[in-house]
Design a protein around this motif. Structure first.
Motif, PDB file in Angstrom:
ATOM      1  N   ASP A 187       0.797  -1.229   0.000  1.00 27.63           N
ATOM      2  CA  ASP A 187       0.000   0.000   0.000  1.00 27.63           C
ATOM      3  C   ASP A 187       0.830   1.280   0.000  1.00 27.63           C
ATOM      4  N   GLY A 188       2.133   1.146   0.139  1.00 24.20           N
ATOM      5  CA  GLY A 188       2.969   2.344   0.120  1.00 24.20           C
ATOM      6  C   GLY A 188       2.936   3.098   1.440  1.00 24.20           C
ATOM      7  N   ASP A 189       2.917   4.426   1.368  1.00 26.22           N
ATOM      8  CA  ASP A 189       2.980   5.277   2.560  1.00 26.22           C
ATOM      9  C   ASP A 189       1.645   5.252   3.309  1.00 26.22           C
ATOM     10  N   LEU A 190       1.693   4.794   4.566  1.00 26.69           N
ATOM     11  CA  LEU A 190       0.484   4.726   5.391  1.00 26.69           C
ATOM     12  C   LEU A 190       0.598   5.634   6.620  1.00 26.69           C
ATOM     13  N   THR A 191       1.517   6.592   6.581  1.00 27.70           N
ATOM     14  CA  THR A 191       1.749   7.459   7.736  1.00 27.70           C
ATOM     15  C   THR A 191       0.466   8.136   8.200  1.00 27.70           C
ATOM     16  N   SER A 192      -0.348   8.572   7.257  1.00 29.67           N
ATOM     17  CA  SER A 192      -1.580   9.280   7.620  1.00 29.67           C
ATOM     18  C   SER A 192      -2.605   8.361   8.281  1.00 29.67           C
ATOM     19  N   SER A 193      -2.387   7.045   8.217  1.00 28.37           N
ATOM     20  CA  SER A 193      -3.334   6.090   8.804  1.00 28.37           C
ATOM     21  C   SER A 193      -2.905   5.607  10.195  1.00 28.37           C
ATOM     22  N   ILE A 194      -1.823   6.147  10.727  1.00 25.39           N
ATOM     23  CA  ILE A 194      -1.331   5.698  12.035  1.00 25.39           C
ATOM     24  C   ILE A 194      -2.267   6.171  13.145  1.00 25.39           C
ATOM     25  N   ASN A 195      -2.597   5.254  14.043  1.00 27.10           N
ATOM     26  CA  ASN A 195      -3.358   5.601  15.247  1.00 27.10           C
ATOM     27  C   ASN A 195      -2.398   5.742  16.422  1.00 27.10           C
ATOM     28  N   VAL A 196      -2.562   6.808  17.201  1.00 33.15           N
ATOM     29  CA  VAL A 196      -1.680   7.090  18.332  1.00 33.15           C
ATOM     30  C   VAL A 196      -2.511   7.102  19.613  1.00 33.15           C
ATOM     31  N   SER A 197      -2.023   6.387  20.623  1.00 33.03           N
ATOM     32  CA  SER A 197      -2.710   6.380  21.913  1.00 33.03           C
ATOM     33  C   SER A 197      -1.697   6.610  23.026  1.00 33.03           C
ATOM     34  N   GLY A 198      -2.171   7.167  24.115  1.00 35.31           N
ATOM     35  CA  GLY A 198      -1.303   7.454  25.252  1.00 35.31           C
ATOM     36  C   GLY A 198      -0.956   8.926  25.320  1.00 35.31           C
ATOM     37  N   ASN A 199      -0.633   9.376  26.505  1.00 33.80           N
ATOM     38  CA  ASN A 199      -0.246  10.777  26.671  1.00 33.80           C
ATOM     39  C   ASN A 199       0.820  10.888  27.762  1.00 33.80           C
ATOM     40  N   VAL A 200       1.471  12.033  27.796  1.00 32.45           N
ATOM     41  CA  VAL A 200       2.536  12.285  28.764  1.00 32.45           C
ATOM     42  C   VAL A 200       2.095  13.431  29.679  1.00 32.45           C
ATOM     43  N   ASP A 201       2.056  13.145  30.976  1.00 32.86           N
ATOM     44  CA  ASP A 201       1.707  14.158  31.970  1.00 32.86           C
ATOM     45  C   ASP A 201       2.998  14.739  32.535  1.00 32.86           C
ATOM     46  N   VAL A 202       3.381  15.910  32.026  1.00 36.36           N
ATOM     47  CA  VAL A 202       4.656  16.506  32.429  1.00 36.36           C
ATOM     48  C   VAL A 202       4.608  17.062  33.851  1.00 36.36           C
ATOM     49  N   SER A 203       3.414  17.063  34.467  1.00 33.52           N
ATOM     50  CA  SER A 203       3.314  17.575  35.839  1.00 33.52           C
ATOM     51  C   SER A 203       3.543  16.473  36.874  1.00 33.52           C
ATOM     52  N   LYS A 204       3.724  15.240  36.386  1.00 32.36           N
ATOM     53  CA  LYS A 204       3.856  14.116  37.303  1.00 32.36           C
ATOM     54  C   LYS A 204       4.989  13.200  36.859  1.00 32.36           C
ATOM     55  N   ALA A 205       5.929  12.946  37.767  1.00 36.26           N
ATOM     56  CA  ALA A 205       7.056  12.071  37.439  1.00 36.26           C
ATOM     57  C   ALA A 205       6.565  10.648  37.194  1.00 36.26           C
ATOM     58  N   GLY A 206       7.179   9.980  36.231  1.00 33.88           N
ATOM     59  CA  GLY A 206       6.803   8.599  35.912  1.00 33.88           C
ATOM     60  C   GLY A 206       7.209   8.261  34.495  1.00 33.88           C
ATOM     61  N   THR A 207       6.892   7.035  34.101  1.00 35.97           N
ATOM     62  CA  THR A 207       7.186   6.578  32.746  1.00 35.97           C
ATOM     63  C   THR A 207       5.876   6.396  31.989  1.00 35.97           C
ATOM     64  N   TYR A 208       5.784   7.023  30.830  1.00 31.88           N
ATOM     65  CA  TYR A 208       4.565   7.015  30.024  1.00 31.88           C
ATOM     66  C   TYR A 208       4.841   6.313  28.695  1.00 31.88           C
ATOM     67  N   VAL A 209       3.824   5.623  28.204  1.00 29.87           N
ATOM     68  CA  VAL A 209       3.956   4.858  26.962  1.00 29.87           C
ATOM     69  C   VAL A 209       3.052   5.469  25.897  1.00 29.87           C
ATOM     70  N   ILE A 210       3.654   5.806  24.766  1.00 30.78           N
ATOM     71  CA  ILE A 210       2.899   6.263  23.584  1.00 30.78           C
ATOM     72  C   ILE A 210       2.897   5.105  22.599  1.00 30.78           C
ATOM     73  N   LYS A 211       1.706   4.664  22.198  1.00 31.40           N
ATOM     74  CA  LYS A 211       1.587   3.511  21.320  1.00 31.40           C
ATOM     75  C   LYS A 211       1.110   3.945  19.941  1.00 31.40           C
ATOM     76  N   TYR A 212       1.782   3.432  18.909  1.00 21.97           N
ATOM     77  CA  TYR A 212       1.436   3.725  17.513  1.00 21.97           C
ATOM     78  C   TYR A 212       1.038   2.415  16.850  1.00 21.97           C
ATOM     79  N   SER A 213      -0.045   2.453  16.077  1.00 21.09           N
ATOM     80  CA  SER A 213      -0.483   1.252  15.367  1.00 21.09           C
ATOM     81  C   SER A 213      -1.020   1.630  13.998  1.00 21.09           C
TER      82      SER A 213
END
Length: 473
Positions: free
Chosen positions: A211-237
């Motif tokens: 199918d070639g370039d599918l960048t525009s079809s990527i789904n992104v989930s997760g967020n980063v809370d910069v006000s709170k220390a921790g490890t955050y996961v951003i998932k791309y599918s």
């Protein structure tokens, strides 16, 4: 009537004379007789050239004799081209010359190798990437000239060499798409930022073989809370048109900034040792064990460190921090590029993990972050300081120097430099080298001074003090 008879007699006489003359010439006049001689010959590239003299004899119609012969000229069988060969024939004093044209040509078809007997192609008709190669006896590798097409349920491979020799091969074609799109993160997979700062995700790209370039079809989930220390996961599918899915994750660590502990009449010192292990490391460990003091070792894999892996394991088992300095400690290589630096860093990190089972993330740049030896690559320290942080490492410099890196070779002076430095700071990060015996010899007195004067000695941790220098490159 008489006149006609004279004419007839004359013609007959001339005929007899002509026949007699020809017969005399054929019987008594000698010459060279040639048969089976080829004026043009074609041979294959690198095929041995054999001269073809034909059949040449000297004599007359009834008596012919063999003649001597040789040839002159050169045929370069390693080079395509046209060559002239002269053949010389001799019988006594009689000479005869024949000329032959020899063509050296590429008469062989290329060799085409294709991996697999049944090949897949995309349901939309797009061809996939196949493993094949083409080689020619003259032109060498001509893989780039191979043409691939889909026709009548076959994938056809064809290629011509520079001499026009053609080869065609085909493989049965099956429509199939079971390959997932290729997902690639923009930026680093592991990012570390400080709390209450700004974070902007760099996203990812997706490419599918069908199918070639599918960048525009990527789904992104997760967020980063910069006000709170921790490890955050951003998932791309992302999915392709055949429902093949790919996923990838980015981990973002939000980190508390280090704040020096309050000092109530006391001080904290972090003794650190670079460039080891070496022949004096175990001696140092014996001293530290005697006083139950924990320190930090920034280890390398230099020539004098090889063979002392057991010292790294001992230090780790006894509660010391094993941090990363360099695998090679070769400035010209390490600072030639970011990729070189991280290759070197990964190598020493892997060595430590193989020895201890622990993945260390505390590092010290060779020469420190303020080094000027890297200036042959303008700005690299600024870039590396940012990048190691983004990748989850903590880099540590020092604010107390023992002087053992060139300032002195005297044990008493090392002791003096360290004690003066510790007394000048509430929180001290001390630089020494455990590969230098005169410096190791000063440690016991340094430890005793700190204990007697209420100065707490600690090993570094990822959230400990960093004593960063000002970057000069």
């Amino acid at each position: 009537m008489k006149k006609n008879r004279i004419i007839v007699v004359s013609l007959i006489s001339l005929g007899i004379i002509f026949i007699f003359g020809i017969s005399f010439y054929l019987i008594f006049c000698n010459k060279f007789y040639v048969s089976d001689f080829k004026k043009e010959v074609t041979i294959n590239y690198k095929e041995k050239f054999n001269p073809t003299y034909g059949i040449v004899k000297y004599g007359n119609l009834f008596f012919k004799k063999d003649v001597k012969h040789n040839y002159k000229g050169n045929v370069d069988i390693n080079k395509l081209g046209k060559y002239q060969i002269k053949y010389y024939y001799k019988y006594k004093k009689n000479r005869y010359i024949l000329t032959q044209t020899v063509y050296v040509k590429d008469l062989e078809k290329p060799v085409l190798n294709i991996e697999g007997e049944e090949l897949k192609y995309c349901p939309n008709g797009k061809l996939k990437t196949y493993n094949y190669s083409a080689n020619d006896n003259v032109d060498g590798d001509i893989t780039s000239k191979v043409k691939v097409e889909l026709k009548d349920n076959y994938i056809i491979f064809s290629v011509d060499d520079n001499s026009g020799n053609n080869i065609v091969a085909k493989r049965k074609a099956v429509p199939n798409d079971n390959e997932s799109p290729k997902l690639t993160l923009n930026g680093n997979q592991y990012i570390t930022i400080y709390k209450d700062t700004f974070y902007k995700d760099q996203g990812a790209t997706a490419v599918d073989d069908c199918d070639g370039d599918l960048t525009s079809s990527i789904n992104v989930s997760g967020n980063v809370d910069v006000s709170k220390a921790g490890t955050y996961v951003i998932k791309y599918s992302v999915k392709d048109s055949s429902n093949n899915m790919s996923t990838i994750e980015r981990k973002v660590t939000v980190k508390e900034r280090y704040i020096a502990p309050p000092v109530s009449g006391g001080k904290v010192a972090y003794l650190t040792f670079d460039d080891g292990p070496g022949e004096y490391t175990n001696k140092l460990l014996d001293i530290l064990k005697k006083y139950n003091v924990k320190v930090t070792f920034f280890v390398t894999n230099q020539s004098y460190s090889i063979g002392y892996d057991s010292a790294i394991k001992r230090a780790f088992d006894e509660g010391h921090t094993i941090a990363l300095h360099s695998y090679t400690h070769n400035y010209s290589y390490i600072y030639a590029s970011e990729s070189n630096y991280f290759e070197d860093l990964t190598n020493i990190q892997n060595k430590v993990k193989n020895i201890t089972g622990y993945t260390s993330t505390i590092i010290r740049f060779p020469g420190g972050s303020s080094n000027t030896v890297s200036r042959f690559n303008r700005g690299i320290m600024t870039r590396l300081a940012n990048e190691v942080t983004n990748r989850g490492f903590t880099y540590v410099d020092w604010n107390v120097s023992s002087g053992d890196a060139g300032g002195t070779t005297d044990t008493a002076k090392v002791y003096e430099n360290v004690i003066n430095g510790i007394n000048s700071h509430d929180v001290s990060v001390v630089l020494q080298h455990d590969i230098k015996e005169f410096s190791v010899n000063a440690v016991e007195d340094i430890v005793k001074y700190c204990i007697n004067n209420g100065i707490e000695l600690r090993p570094l941790t990822p959230n400990g003090p960093t004593a960063h220098h000002g970057i000069n490159n």
